[in-house]
Motif scaffolding. Structure first.
Motif, mmCIF file in Angstrom:
data_model
loop_
_atom_site.group_PDB
_atom_site.id
_atom_site.type_symbol
_atom_site.label_atom_id
_atom_site.label_comp_id
_atom_site.label_asym_id
_atom_site.label_seq_id
_atom_site.Cartn_x
_atom_site.Cartn_y
_atom_site.Cartn_z
ATOM 1 N N ARG A 278 32.153 44.083 40.478
ATOM 2 C CA ARG A 278 31.803 45.505 40.548
ATOM 3 C C ARG A 278 32.929 46.402 40.049
ATOM 4 O O ARG A 278 32.689 47.546 39.672
ATOM 5 C CB ARG A 278 31.414 45.898 41.978
ATOM 6 N N ARG A 279 34.205 45.865 40.071
ATOM 7 C CA ARG A 279 35.321 46.692 39.558
ATOM 8 C C ARG A 279 35.069 47.122 38.112
ATOM 9 O O ARG A 279 35.448 48.204 37.706
ATOM 10 C CB ARG A 279 36.641 45.920 39.661
ATOM 11 N N ASN A 280 34.405 46.217 37.350
ATOM 12 C CA ASN A 280 34.128 46.545 35.937
ATOM 13 C C ASN A 280 32.908 47.436 35.749
ATOM 14 O O ASN A 280 32.491 47.695 34.639
ATOM 15 C CB ASN A 280 33.962 45.261 35.111
ATOM 16 N N ARG A 281 32.354 47.869 36.888
ATOM 17 C CA ARG A 281 31.198 48.775 36.777
ATOM 18 C C ARG A 281 31.483 50.120 37.424
ATOM 19 O O ARG A 281 30.575 50.917 37.622
ATOM 20 C CB ARG A 281 29.970 48.151 37.471
ATOM 21 N N LYS A 282 32.774 50.357 37.783
ATOM 22 C CA LYS A 282 33.011 51.487 38.697
ATOM 23 C C LYS A 282 32.876 52.863 38.073
ATOM 24 O O LYS A 282 32.558 53.807 38.775
ATOM 25 C CB LYS A 282 34.345 51.324 39.416
ATOM 26 N N THR A 283 33.127 53.013 36.777
ATOM 27 C CA THR A 283 32.922 54.334 36.155
ATOM 28 C C THR A 283 32.182 54.151 34.836
ATOM 29 O O THR A 283 32.222 53.074 34.242
ATOM 30 C CB THR A 283 34.265 55.040 35.842
ATOM 31 N N HIS B 134 37.241 37.717 43.452
ATOM 32 C CA HIS B 134 36.413 38.194 42.334
ATOM 33 C C HIS B 134 35.497 39.312 42.774
ATOM 34 O O HIS B 134 34.677 39.136 43.677
ATOM 35 C CB HIS B 134 35.609 37.039 41.740
ATOM 36 N N ARG B 135 35.667 40.445 42.159
ATOM 37 C CA ARG B 135 34.815 41.590 42.451
ATOM 38 C C ARG B 135 34.308 42.173 41.132
ATOM 39 O O ARG B 135 34.868 43.130 40.602
ATOM 40 C CB ARG B 135 35.587 42.667 43.226
#
Ligand code: PBG
Length: 326
Positions: free
Chosen positions: A9-14, A6-7
């Motif tokens: 942060r992937r959903n915050r990358k752009t 689970h990361r």
């Protein structure tokens, strides 16, 4: 490599992905802009403790509403400032069909039939005691107040109000107002009840704007104790059963938990009033450059929405609408 499944942060990358997964948004149609009305012509004065917020005479108020509608705002809540000499114990002026308030509402609805106009039902702007209810021997009488409130609502409905906003906190007023409106064929006029209205120090700048502070005592025998949340459920049950169309929590920021509780438990739209003191604090700190006022404003509005309010009454409405145009 670490094996992280689970990361988040992937959903915050752009920016685009952040927007894609954004859970809450403010649309201009969520907002109701409170406006202060004064007597006279071609007059306005800024409220000292609310930079950017003005009291308008009727003619200028119409221009302000037009400007707001051009920005995409749709809904307005009007508060009158009544001359001292018209105030008395029974708030008689509130029932004057040709008084400042009804006359202005009629004019607004004539010029802008599509604007949603919410009105305020309470005795304080018209009362020589400065209380929301009828005062006798230092007490605020509940049942004696109800008839005055119902007649006030009727005058406002006649003038063209779309939503009646009882802000007085008397017991039973939603039912009496609903019945009176219905008996007079105003079945389509809505009621947004100030359901959980707390006895709050955050109303200070509003009372400056309208000169409506209580002449004695405080409002603690009718407005709620800030320590209570279960009591808000009781108030909401009563208002819903008496026929309210919206349940409002006021103030908003110190009461986000109450907004959430009502939203979780009632299938009526929840409104929140982001009150004068909440606005004033942001403006004061921003003026000192201690915070970024625009960013704080946007964060505040989102937090109220996130807590569960689908409707927000806020003095930030116009500047928020303007910020979207930039
Ligand atoms: C009074 C009323 C108040 C507000 C709206 N209606 C003040 C009070 O209860 O004394 C406060 C709104 C604000 O602070 O922005 N009926």
């Amino acid at each position: 490599m670490t094996q992280l499944t689970h990361r988040p942060r992937r959903n915050r990358k752009t920016p685009t992905i952040r927007e894609m997964v954004q859970e809450n948004r403010i649309s201009l149609t969520d907002l109701i802009f409170p406006l202060f009305l004064i007597e006279g012509n071609n007059k306005n004065s800024e409220v000292v403790s609310m930079p950017g917020i003005y009291r308008w005479s009727g003619d200028l108020l119409l221009k302000e509403i037009e400007a707001c509608m051009n920005l995409g705002l749709t809904s307005f809540c009007l508060f009158p400032s009544i001359s001292e000499h018209l105030k008395d114990k029974t708030a008689k002026e509130s029932l004057n069909e040709n008084g400042l308030y009804p006359a202005t509402i009629r004019e607004i609805k004539k010029q802008f039939p599509e604007a949603v106009i919410m009105t305020d039902v309470a005795m304080d702007p018209y009362s020589s005691d400065g209380h929301d209810g009828f005062v006798k021997d230092g007490k605020i009488l509940n049942d004696e107040t109800l008839q005055i409130l119902a007649q006030m609502a009727l005058v406002q409905a006649h003038a063209g109000a779309d939503i009646i906003g009882p802000s007085d906190m008397m017991d039973g007023r939603v039912g009496v107002i609903r019945q009176t409106l219905d008996d007079n064929n105003f079945t389509e006029v809505s009621i947004m009840s100030y359901t959980a209205k707390y006895a709050s120090a955050f109303y200070g700048p509003f009372r400056d704007a309208l000169d409506s502070a209580p002449k004695f005592g405080d409002k603690k025998t009718y407005q709620m104790n800030p320590a209570n949340s279960r009591e808000a459920i009781l108030e909401a049950e009563l208002d819903m059963n008496e026929g309210a169309d919206f349940l409002m929590v006021k103030p908003a920021l110190s009461y986000l938990d109450v907004i959430k509780t009502l939203n979780d438990n009632f299938n009526l739209p929840i409104a929140a009033y982001n009150v004068s003191g909440e606005y004033a604090m942001v403006k004061a700190a921003a003026e000192k450059k201690w915070i970024d006022g625009d960013k704080v404003r946007d964060e505040i509005l989102l937090s109220i929405k996130r807590a569960g309010a689908s409707v927000i009454l806020t003095y930030f409405a116009k500047e928020y609408a303007m910020s979207l145009k930039k």
